[in-house]
Design an enzyme around this catalytic site. Sequence first.
Site, PDB file in Angstrom:
ATOM      1  N   ASP A 315     -30.949  26.184  68.511  1.00 49.44           N
ATOM      2  CA  ASP A 315     -30.583  25.032  67.683  1.00 49.44           C
ATOM      3  C   ASP A 315     -29.787  25.427  66.439  1.00 49.44           C
ATOM      4  O   ASP A 315     -28.956  24.658  65.982  1.00 49.44           O
ATOM      5  CB  ASP A 315     -31.829  24.233  67.314  1.00 49.44           C
ATOM      6  N   GLY A 320     -26.313  24.320  64.566  1.00 47.41           N
ATOM      7  CA  GLY A 320     -26.363  24.414  63.102  1.00 47.41           C
ATOM      8  C   GLY A 320     -27.482  23.569  62.521  1.00 47.41           C
ATOM      9  O   GLY A 320     -27.451  22.345  62.596  1.00 47.41           O
ATOM     10  N   ALA A 396     -32.542  17.832  66.139  1.00 51.73           N
ATOM     11  CA  ALA A 396     -31.816  18.470  67.233  1.00 51.73           C
ATOM     12  C   ALA A 396     -31.985  17.588  68.459  1.00 51.73           C
ATOM     13  O   ALA A 396     -32.942  17.744  69.216  1.00 51.73           O
ATOM     14  CB  ALA A 396     -32.357  19.871  67.475  1.00 51.73           C
ATOM     15  N   ASN A 398     -33.394  15.304  70.607  1.00 47.70           N
ATOM     16  CA  ASN A 398     -34.675  14.617  70.696  1.00 47.70           C
ATOM     17  C   ASN A 398     -35.706  15.063  69.659  1.00 47.70           C
ATOM     18  O   ASN A 398     -36.524  14.296  69.193  1.00 47.70           O
ATOM     19  CB  ASN A 398     -35.261  14.803  72.104  1.00 47.70           C
ATOM     20  N   TYR A 399     -35.664  16.353  69.274  1.00 50.85           N
ATOM     21  CA  TYR A 399     -36.705  16.909  68.396  1.00 50.85           C
ATOM     22  C   TYR A 399     -36.318  16.847  66.927  1.00 50.85           C
ATOM     23  O   TYR A 399     -35.138  16.894  66.596  1.00 50.85           O
ATOM     24  CB  TYR A 399     -36.929  18.393  68.724  1.00 50.85           C
ATOM     25  N   GLU A 400     -37.338  16.830  66.045  1.00 46.98           N
ATOM     26  CA  GLU A 400     -37.081  17.111  64.638  1.00 46.98           C
ATOM     27  C   GLU A 400     -37.905  18.321  64.204  1.00 46.98           C
ATOM     28  O   GLU A 400     -39.061  18.511  64.608  1.00 46.98           O
ATOM     29  CB  GLU A 400     -37.401  15.975  63.653  1.00 46.98           C
ATOM     30  N   TYR A 401     -37.267  19.109  63.360  1.00 41.43           N
ATOM     31  CA  TYR A 401     -37.912  20.268  62.759  1.00 41.43           C
ATOM     32  C   TYR A 401     -37.969  20.043  61.256  1.00 41.43           C
ATOM     33  O   TYR A 401     -36.936  19.855  60.612  1.00 41.43           O
ATOM     34  CB  TYR A 401     -37.117  21.536  63.071  1.00 41.43           C
ATOM     35  N   HIS A 620     -45.442  24.985  74.125  1.00 44.01           N
ATOM     36  CA  HIS A 620     -45.860  23.586  74.184  1.00 44.01           C
ATOM     37  C   HIS A 620     -45.972  23.113  75.636  1.00 44.01           C
ATOM     38  O   HIS A 620     -44.974  23.053  76.342  1.00 44.01           O
ATOM     39  CB  HIS A 620     -44.831  22.752  73.411  1.00 44.01           C
TER      40      HIS A 620
END
Lengths: 685, 685
Positions: A315, A320, A396, A398-401, A620
């Site tokens: 990612d 970036g 990113a 679908n995901y968030e960090y 996960h």
Amino acid sequence: MVLDRLQQLTHQVNGSSPPPHPFDPLSTAEIDTVVALVRNEHGKVNFNAVGLFEPRKAEMMAWLENPQTAPLPARAAEVVAIAPGGKVYDGLVDLDQKKVTQWQHTPGVQPIITMEDLQEVEHVVRQDPKVIEQCGIIGIPREDMHKVYCDPWTIGYDERFGTDIRLQQALMYYRPHVDDSQYTYPLDFCPIFNAETKQIIHIDVPPIRRPLSKAAPNNYLPAAIEKEGGFRQDLKPIHITQPEGVSFKMTGRVIEWQNWSIHVGFNYREGIVLNNITFNDRGDVRPVFYRLSLAEMVVPYGNPEHPHQRKHAFDLGEYGGGYMTNSLSLGCDCKGAIHYMDAAFVNRAGASTIVKNAICIHEEDAGILFKHTDFRDESMVVTRGRKLIISHIFTAANYEYCVYWIFHQDGTVQLDIKLTGILNTYAMNPGEDTHGWGTEVYPGVNAHNHQHLFCLRVDPNVDGPNNTVFQVDAVRGPGEVGSPESKYGNAFYAQKTKFSTPREAMSDYDGSTSRTWEMANTNKLNPYSKKPVCYKLVSREVPPLLPKEGGLVWKRAGFARHAVHVTKYSDDQIHPAGRHVPQTSGEPSQGLPAWIESAGPDSSIDNTDVVLWHTFGLTHFPSPEDYPIMPAEPMTLLLRPRNFFTRNPVLDVPPSFARSPSQVAAGKSSCSSCSGKGDGSSRLV
Amino acid sequence: MVLDRLQQLTHQVNGSSPPPHPFDPLSTAEIDTVVALVRNEHGKVNFNAVGLFEPRKAEMMAWLENPQTAPLPARAAEVVAIAPGGKVYDGLVDLDQKKVTQWQHTPGVQPIITMEDLQEVEHVVRQDPKVIEQCGIIGIPREDMHKVYCDPWTIGYDERFGTDIRLQQALMYYRPHVDDSQYTYPLDFCPIFNAETKQIIHIDVPPIRRPLSKAAPNNYLPAAIEKEGGFRQDLKPIHITQPEGVSFKMTGRVIEWQNWSIHVGFNYREGIVLNNITFNDRGDVRPVFYRLSLAEMVVPYGNPEHPHQRKHAFDLGEYGGGYMTNSLSLGCDCKGAIHYMDAAFVNRAGASTIVKNAICIHEEDAGILFKHTDFRDESMVVTRGRKLIISHIFTAANYEYCVYWIFHQDGTVQLDIKLTGILNTYAMNPGEDTHGWGTEVYPGVNAHNHQHLFCLRVDPNVDGPNNTVFQVDAVRGPGEVGSPESKYGNAFYAQKTKFSTPREAMSDYDGSTSRTWEMANTNKLNPYSKKPVCYKLVSREVPPLLPKEGGLVWKRAGFARHAVHVTKYSDDQIHPAGRHVPQTSGEPSQGLPAWIESAGPDSSIDNTDVVLWHTFGLTHFPSPEDYPIMPAEPMTLLLRPRNFFTRNPVLDVPPSFARSPSQVAAGKSSCSSCSGKGDGSSRLV
């Protein structure tokens, strides 16, 4: 002193606006200057990235040590541009001399896929006749093509297409209604997009087809929740307020708080970069870290069926973390008195852009900092802690960090990451076997197993740049139970293994010895313990890279092969999967493995300027409670001072309550020094 | 329904004050009744403990299921008493029938050392001629004996003295001034105290003497800090307020909060005990845990030199985490709107006593609960979480343990422990070699290596009492890279191993597979994933017991030999190192090993009422920054619902901010459902 000197220089140079600190990201004005200079010399190119070319460490260290006399490091920018025809150029621009100092064509690489690159795929996909045909096959009529969506991903690496053509793979979805979550309706085929020609060049179609799911939507946005019965009403508000403001001071981008001083940088790739981290130890400003950042990550998915092996996003290196960063908002992302910082980027056309509130800086109460009660007389002290949090959040696809750099008063640095957002999903037929590679989290929705592996880059500066890394294992002492040296069998100690070479330093986590790693300055011993001053990496979420040795991910994500690598510092070694990550084959592996090979795996890393690379994260296995949106899953690691201070460095934090034995004896039960401190509500009931 | 029934019963019985909930700890009135009944039948005994004799599970489950019709379980007390001559009696008192139903002499055991037991040693030590002599030898004149202090510890086990004589070992210290920290001046010898005769019966004197340290004091109380320059002045207050009060409701000791219902108990030994934990899943009240507690702990020290092997405190089993609990205070230990609960005990003379504010219950903001932004249009949702924290803090001589039971809205239960207080210290001569068994944290102060190993007792009730425990390992799929089944080598999955017997269930932590354990109900599958509903233990601080197999600690602390044990439920199996822990030899090992042996290591624990015992903790190699008082060191573990819910159970928590794609398209940027929720300051800037 550094900051004073910057102000003096400013005054000498132009009387007013300060020159940027050498670690400062480029301003929009600087980006505009860079673009103009490049345009002037090299004509119409598309900009992929314009960012700070970080000062060379030798110059920077000299200036940090003697800001009055050493020259201010040159201000420069790095540029990545794509010329018509897809030719990639890496350039450098000197911002002091206002000239392009380097401009080279870099063949066979693909730079980052930007948000603009991602945005243009969906439109093309919807128009493509072969995509329309595939949609028809699984039950989506032509007139519904506006309900077809895609998350464009870098292709990872696909040997059929190689590296030369700039590609994206389109993970396909459907929305019955524009406000429905598309992840409930994954489509079973995967178009490949050519970014240069803006065409779909191929579609991967699985051998078994999976018609569009007929399941009811599974949504999380308010309208859907209202329809299902509305929101819970039983949460009373919690207010967190700082009526006197924050306890930190910002000078430009340098933050000073509770003996810490930190320069807060930001770039399009790593997001937050922390530089020149020092701790004021009773007047002695001691360097701790030269630079800290999340330098890379990889998210391999565990389904071996084609083409899911391509799902292993880097990612940071492929998109970036800075480019994908969220604009944050008070009370939503953070609470209290917040200091925000914006981030500046370039867009494809060469215009500077701004993400407002990219970085959030705030304090939080940290609970009990220390406490002790004497059982004899209930004399006691209890002191509450405070923490400083520098955070950003990036999305990113679908995901968030959510990334939280946390500074504690006691010298500990903590990195917390929260994972939230939405699972990547794939279609499955009713009754289809996931073969254990994923979980049916909702009818027709297969969420594949995956890992989130982050690479923390630590450039230690523990009382100076010459540091040595040790592995520390908690192990049993010698001798059998009953022997003279171990009569009761209770001996144990910290077994330290010095890493003399990069080869020795390739080390894995060992939970059975509670393994930690120390970044030590062996030239400076703690006066009491006679042990080298150090910072210890304490990290417990350290799964191995599960994709196998020799396989695609293993080749491309060399940094993830071990929990820890150590290299000798080199100015241009920032990105452990390589400078340009998209579509790398991993043959040869870029970044860390290449650097170690080139420096010599048996070269010395003892008592020199070193960088420690730590891969951590989690594996996960999805389950239905992660869907349709995931409750945040937390992860944490610590960098702790050990044998660094001669005593607890927070004894002078005002206590909430204290009473000494003599006060107890005299019948006094309050503590003059803490009255009026803390939140004012402190009392013994 | 249970609570309604209690109120009905109350009304029927006496019209006003409710009968206690069967899980409620004894009230002071009940303790007084128990003491009177015992005194009446058995004369003048000293009371060691009077506590709730917990209802038998079969009766209790029947009542919980049918509170209208099933009989209320009998109210009873357990009693430990010591008669003149040191005879130990274990008794039971029926509080409904007001009679002593059991009274048996238990030979060869020593019950808990109480605070009163500890308090009396120092006085005796100071008067003892042989102690005075030893003090003289190391440089403390007779007239300074009032400056001599001791932390009395249980003796652990010393084969020279066995179990029959009730003993304490006195760890010796000196205070130049009453307000100085004694831990800077450890003395090198160790008197043994006979609790029955109140005499020093032996002194362990080391072969090499260590005269009293002449180092300056190293203090942490305010007067000392003021003298050194005072407290830092740069912390601005953070206020945490709940103007509308808390979001939970207490009915007696049952707390209801955010779908959770929990009975909050407390006893002298384990401290907080949580019972009958259920989660209201959209109207369906689902049992999760029957009982949760910290049931035992052991703190082995790693110095093999005599007599340090005796330092391996079982703080719960030997002293009682409840007995040592602190009285908490607002703004010092907890912030916000706090609900406190007191704890009632008996003293030696048989009087009931109260520790005010033994338990703190409060809410905290928990940061982002979930968030997602769609990169296409910046439609988004961000929702903040809340947590409920039930905590107590206990002081075990030098150390404090802060225990936080944290309930999250998403069904996760978190156990956080913070370690603070003061290192146990021993004397060392200038230049003396610690041999790696400890660290010189200050001149003359040797802090020995040690472990803190806690035993979490989990009595799962995951959709009913019949549960099965699985070990889950993240492992690579079959096949070599390049083979048809693993072309790219990226396959991985969750390998589940069912524990069919207690022998199979003796399992260790494996960091290399990110090992977790699931407590599953195999009779109930998640309708989507088709996997059994379960709660997963996610624990990463899991060092092995470092004292060796066959050695003293290994024998006494059988529970700590493995990270996980599983046993079939039995009413009286609460204390995994045995009921009476002080001075056990470990031959045979009490508690877990004995129960497993007696039930049969190969008996079935499949799909039955089981208890999971989890040993976790950390290994502490001291360093100077831990001294003279330790900044709190945190530890955490999670119990997470997996395949338990059919979807994210917190979707109905009001968001801080949300906007749907159609709202974005229509130019609307606010969310009606979140206005006025949260802290009122939520906005997009």
